[in-house]
Design a protein around this motif. Sequence first.
Motif, mmCIF file in Angstrom:
data_model
loop_
_atom_site.group_PDB
_atom_site.id
_atom_site.type_symbol
_atom_site.label_atom_id
_atom_site.label_comp_id
_atom_site.label_asym_id
_atom_site.label_seq_id
_atom_site.Cartn_x
_atom_site.Cartn_y
_atom_site.Cartn_z
ATOM 1 N N UNK A 4 27.249 41.204 30.375
ATOM 2 C CA UNK A 4 27.546 40.232 31.415
ATOM 3 C C UNK A 4 27.784 40.898 32.761
ATOM 4 N N UNK A 5 27.554 42.171 32.851
ATOM 5 C CA UNK A 5 27.860 42.888 34.088
ATOM 6 C C UNK A 5 27.030 42.372 35.262
ATOM 7 N N UNK A 6 25.714 42.217 35.111
ATOM 8 C CA UNK A 6 24.866 41.783 36.216
ATOM 9 C C UNK A 6 25.216 40.381 36.690
ATOM 10 N N UNK A 7 25.345 39.378 35.797
ATOM 11 C CA UNK A 7 25.734 38.052 36.289
ATOM 12 C C UNK A 7 27.097 38.049 36.970
ATOM 13 N N UNK A 8 28.021 38.863 36.477
ATOM 14 C CA UNK A 8 29.350 38.927 37.081
ATOM 15 C C UNK A 8 29.251 39.498 38.485
ATOM 16 N N UNK A 9 28.472 40.544 38.649
ATOM 17 C CA UNK A 9 28.294 41.154 39.969
ATOM 18 C C UNK A 9 27.609 40.174 40.910
ATOM 19 N N UNK A 10 26.564 39.494 40.413
ATOM 20 C CA UNK A 10 25.854 38.529 41.244
ATOM 21 C C UNK A 10 26.758 37.379 41.651
ATOM 22 N N UNK A 11 27.530 36.871 40.714
ATOM 23 C CA UNK A 11 28.435 35.763 41.025
ATOM 24 C C UNK A 11 29.490 36.197 42.026
ATOM 25 N N UNK A 12 30.007 37.384 41.856
ATOM 26 C CA UNK A 12 31.007 37.888 42.796
ATOM 27 C C UNK A 12 30.442 38.036 44.199
ATOM 28 N N UNK A 13 29.222 38.557 44.292
ATOM 29 C CA UNK A 13 28.591 38.712 45.601
ATOM 30 C C UNK A 13 28.348 37.360 46.256
ATOM 31 N N UNK A 14 27.890 36.400 45.463
ATOM 32 C CA UNK A 14 27.630 35.067 46.012
ATOM 33 C C UNK A 14 28.928 34.422 46.467
ATOM 34 N N UNK A 35 29.329 21.163 51.164
ATOM 35 C CA UNK A 35 29.725 22.561 51.002
ATOM 36 C C UNK A 35 31.107 22.637 50.347
ATOM 37 N N UNK A 36 32.036 21.807 50.815
ATOM 38 C CA UNK A 36 33.376 21.800 50.229
ATOM 39 C C UNK A 36 33.328 21.436 48.749
ATOM 40 N N UNK A 37 32.499 20.445 48.415
ATOM 41 C CA UNK A 37 32.377 20.036 47.012
ATOM 42 C C UNK A 37 31.753 21.154 46.176
ATOM 43 N N UNK A 38 30.768 21.854 46.731
ATOM 44 C CA UNK A 38 30.134 22.959 46.008
ATOM 45 C C UNK A 38 31.121 24.096 45.777
ATOM 46 N N UNK A 46 34.718 29.114 37.928
ATOM 47 C CA UNK A 46 35.325 30.445 37.843
ATOM 48 C C UNK A 46 36.618 30.374 37.026
ATOM 49 N N UNK A 47 37.426 29.360 37.284
ATOM 50 C CA UNK A 47 38.679 29.183 36.548
ATOM 51 C C UNK A 47 38.410 28.983 35.057
ATOM 52 N N UNK A 48 37.438 28.139 34.727
ATOM 53 C CA UNK A 48 37.103 27.881 33.323
ATOM 54 C C UNK A 48 36.653 29.164 32.621
ATOM 55 N N UNK A 49 35.792 29.933 33.286
ATOM 56 C CA UNK A 49 35.293 31.176 32.699
ATOM 57 C C UNK A 49 36.442 32.151 32.449
ATOM 58 N N UNK A 50 37.292 32.320 33.458
ATOM 59 C CA UNK A 50 38.395 33.266 33.322
ATOM 60 C C UNK A 50 39.365 32.838 32.216
ATOM 61 N N UNK A 73 30.490 29.715 24.090
ATOM 62 C CA UNK A 73 31.194 28.974 25.146
ATOM 63 C C UNK A 73 31.455 29.879 26.345
ATOM 64 N N UNK A 74 31.823 31.125 26.090
ATOM 65 C CA UNK A 74 32.050 32.078 27.178
ATOM 66 C C UNK A 74 30.750 32.350 27.921
ATOM 67 N N UNK A 75 29.671 32.535 27.185
ATOM 68 C CA UNK A 75 28.378 32.791 27.816
ATOM 69 C C UNK A 75 27.929 31.577 28.639
ATOM 70 N N UNK A 76 28.129 30.379 28.105
ATOM 71 C CA UNK A 76 27.776 29.163 28.834
ATOM 72 C C UNK A 76 28.619 29.023 30.101
ATOM 73 N N UNK A 77 29.912 29.326 29.993
ATOM 74 C CA UNK A 77 30.797 29.255 31.158
ATOM 75 C C UNK A 77 30.380 30.281 32.208
ATOM 76 N N UNK A 78 29.938 31.445 31.763
ATOM 77 C CA UNK A 78 29.447 32.463 32.698
ATOM 78 C C UNK A 78 28.192 31.998 33.421
ATOM 79 N N UNK A 79 27.304 31.350 32.690
ATOM 80 C CA UNK A 79 26.089 30.820 33.307
ATOM 81 C C UNK A 79 26.427 29.709 34.297
ATOM 82 N N UNK A 80 27.376 28.866 33.939
ATOM 83 C CA UNK A 80 27.807 27.793 34.842
ATOM 84 C C UNK A 80 28.440 28.373 36.100
ATOM 85 N N UNK A 81 29.183 29.436 35.938
ATOM 86 C CA UNK A 81 29.816 30.100 37.078
ATOM 87 C C UNK A 81 28.768 30.644 38.038
ATOM 88 N N UNK A 82 27.753 31.290 37.497
ATOM 89 C CA UNK A 82 26.684 31.832 38.333
ATOM 90 C C UNK A 82 25.910 30.696 39.008
#
Length: 94
Positions: A4-14, A35-38, A46-50, A73-82
Amino acid sequence: MVSERLPVIAAGAVLLLAFSPPARAASAGGTDSACDRAVAAADGAEHDYEALKRGIERQIADGGHPGTAELQALQDAGAQRVSTASQVRRVCGA
């Protein structure tokens, strides 16, 4: 489990880009903008994944083994986060 390193890095950068001053200035219209809703959706994802990640880490620390459904569920939450972080980038123009 898939790395999950690459998606985590990408999500963090975004997320960092989403919270940069230009994105904040664009969303400072006073009303609840797209934008506020997004950003709110990305924060929730992010909260759900963590929360899921902490639960699995706690289970492992207690000597347990997470099941397939928990790992999925963790993998799905990670994908949703990204996905939501990417949506912030598109909607907010960051």
